[in-house]
Write a protein that holds these residues in place. Structure first.
Motif, PDB file in Angstrom:
ATOM      1  N   TYR A  45       0.903  -1.040   0.005  1.00 12.41           N
ATOM      2  CA  TYR A  45      -0.206   0.078  -0.074  1.00 12.41           C
ATOM      3  C   TYR A  45       0.726   1.209   0.052  1.00 12.41           C
ATOM      4  O   TYR A  45       0.453   2.297  -0.665  1.00 12.41           O
ATOM      5  N   TYR A  48       1.880   1.863  -3.600  1.00 12.01           N
ATOM      6  CA  TYR A  48       0.831   2.457  -4.300  1.00 12.01           C
ATOM      7  C   TYR A  48       0.730   3.885  -4.059  1.00 12.01           C
ATOM      8  O   TYR A  48       0.558   4.515  -4.842  1.00 12.01           O
ATOM      9  N   PRO A 130      -9.694   1.204  -8.025  1.00 16.58           N
ATOM     10  CA  PRO A 130      -8.793   0.100  -8.668  1.00 16.58           C
ATOM     11  C   PRO A 130      -7.994  -0.641  -7.569  1.00 16.58           C
ATOM     12  O   PRO A 130      -7.861  -1.954  -7.603  1.00 16.58           O
ATOM     13  N   VAL A 131      -7.919  -0.041  -6.576  1.00 17.33           N
ATOM     14  CA  VAL A 131      -7.264  -0.992  -5.295  1.00 17.33           C
ATOM     15  C   VAL A 131      -8.274  -1.875  -4.652  1.00 17.33           C
ATOM     16  O   VAL A 131      -7.803  -3.054  -4.584  1.00 17.33           O
ATOM     17  N   ARG A 132      -9.390  -1.390  -4.431  1.00 19.17           N
ATOM     18  CA  ARG A 132     -10.655  -2.329  -3.911  1.00 19.17           C
ATOM     19  C   ARG A 132     -10.838  -3.614  -4.892  1.00 19.17           C
ATOM     20  O   ARG A 132     -11.055  -4.605  -4.456  1.00 19.17           O
ATOM     21  N   GLU A 133     -10.756  -3.207  -5.969  1.00 23.28           N
ATOM     22  CA  GLU A 133     -10.971  -4.316  -7.222  1.00 23.28           C
ATOM     23  C   GLU A 133      -9.754  -5.219  -7.233  1.00 23.28           C
ATOM     24  O   GLU A 133      -9.883  -6.458  -7.384  1.00 23.28           O
ATOM     25  N   ALA A 134      -8.683  -4.694  -7.073  1.00 26.24           N
ATOM     26  CA  ALA A 134      -7.433  -5.463  -6.812  1.00 26.24           C
ATOM     27  C   ALA A 134      -7.552  -6.713  -5.687  1.00 26.24           C
ATOM     28  O   ALA A 134      -6.975  -7.661  -5.666  1.00 26.24           O
ATOM     29  N   GLU A 135      -7.936  -5.725  -4.547  1.00 27.78           N
ATOM     30  CA  GLU A 135      -8.071  -6.555  -3.103  1.00 27.78           C
ATOM     31  C   GLU A 135      -8.977  -7.733  -3.363  1.00 27.78           C
ATOM     32  O   GLU A 135      -8.827  -9.037  -2.915  1.00 27.78           O
ATOM     33  N   GLN A 137      -9.793  -9.273  -6.131  1.00 26.18           N
ATOM     34  CA  GLN A 137      -9.302 -10.192  -7.203  1.00 26.18           C
ATOM     35  C   GLN A 137      -8.247 -10.956  -6.343  1.00 26.18           C
ATOM     36  O   GLN A 137      -8.308 -12.235  -6.520  1.00 26.18           O
ATOM     37  N   ALA A 138      -7.458 -10.471  -5.386  1.00 25.67           N
ATOM     38  CA  ALA A 138      -6.404 -11.191  -4.753  1.00 25.67           C
ATOM     39  C   ALA A 138      -7.366 -12.256  -3.664  1.00 25.67           C
ATOM     40  O   ALA A 138      -6.876 -13.249  -3.879  1.00 25.67           O
TER      41      ALA A 138
END
Length: 170
Positions: A45, A48, A130-135, A137-138
């Motif tokens: 984080y 980023y 975008p961070v929430r989407e990446a989280e 997806q992870a």
């Protein structure tokens, strides 16, 4: 809002994690590997945030406001454990950039509630979405049973740690 970049920390991932997962590994090695993984969260984080032009503290505060519109500086301090002066400086800087507005609380005019401006909402969408989407997806990369186990094991460890540290004499 850019601050001097701290020296990058590279955790000894491969060696420590491989050794910690070995059947003969000692508790100290496993504990080190576990905390290295938690430290990686801050590194991910923080990196980023720097790419977005935010210091780590500013990113933590911004992220908290994203999830808690109308929060106060006191609530941010309590959640992030950052000093009041740091939170105040970041809030003022974000407000001077036109991203935040402060309003007096309906219940206590001494308390200022923090809200995004229209520009702040756009920035929020650009940075936080975008961070929430990446989280998500992870998390989706893990099987449902793995997600439940991860949460359960971390919770069990944290409860044990809290109990033992809470019982220490100072």
């Amino acid at each position: 809002m850019t601050h001097s970049q701290p020296t990058e920390f590279e955790p000894p991932r491969a060696d420590v994690i491989e050794h910690a997962q070995a059947a003969y590994s000692d508790l100290d090695t496993q504990l080190t590997a576990f905390f290295e993984e938690f430290r990686r969260v801050d590194l991910i984080y923080g990196a980023y945030g720097r790419r977005c032009g935010l210091s780590f503290s500013a990113y933590l505060i911004f992220d908290y406001i994203c999830e808690n519109d109308g929060t106060s500086q006191r609530e941010i301090c309590a959640y992030t454990l950052l000093p009041r002066q740091t939170v105040n400086n970041v809030i003022n800087a974000l407000a001077s950039q036109g991203l935040l507005r402060l309003e007096g609380s309906k219940h206590d005019k001494r308390v200022k509630r923090i809200h995004f401006t229209d520009e702040g909402e756009r920035y929020r969408h650009e940075v936080a979405t975008p961070v929430r989407e990446a989280e998500l997806q992870a998390m989706a990369a893990l099987e449902p049973d793995e997600r439940r186990a991860m949460i359960a094991y971390v919770d069990k460890f944290m409860n044990a740690l809290e109990q033992r540290i809470g019982g220490l004499e100072v």
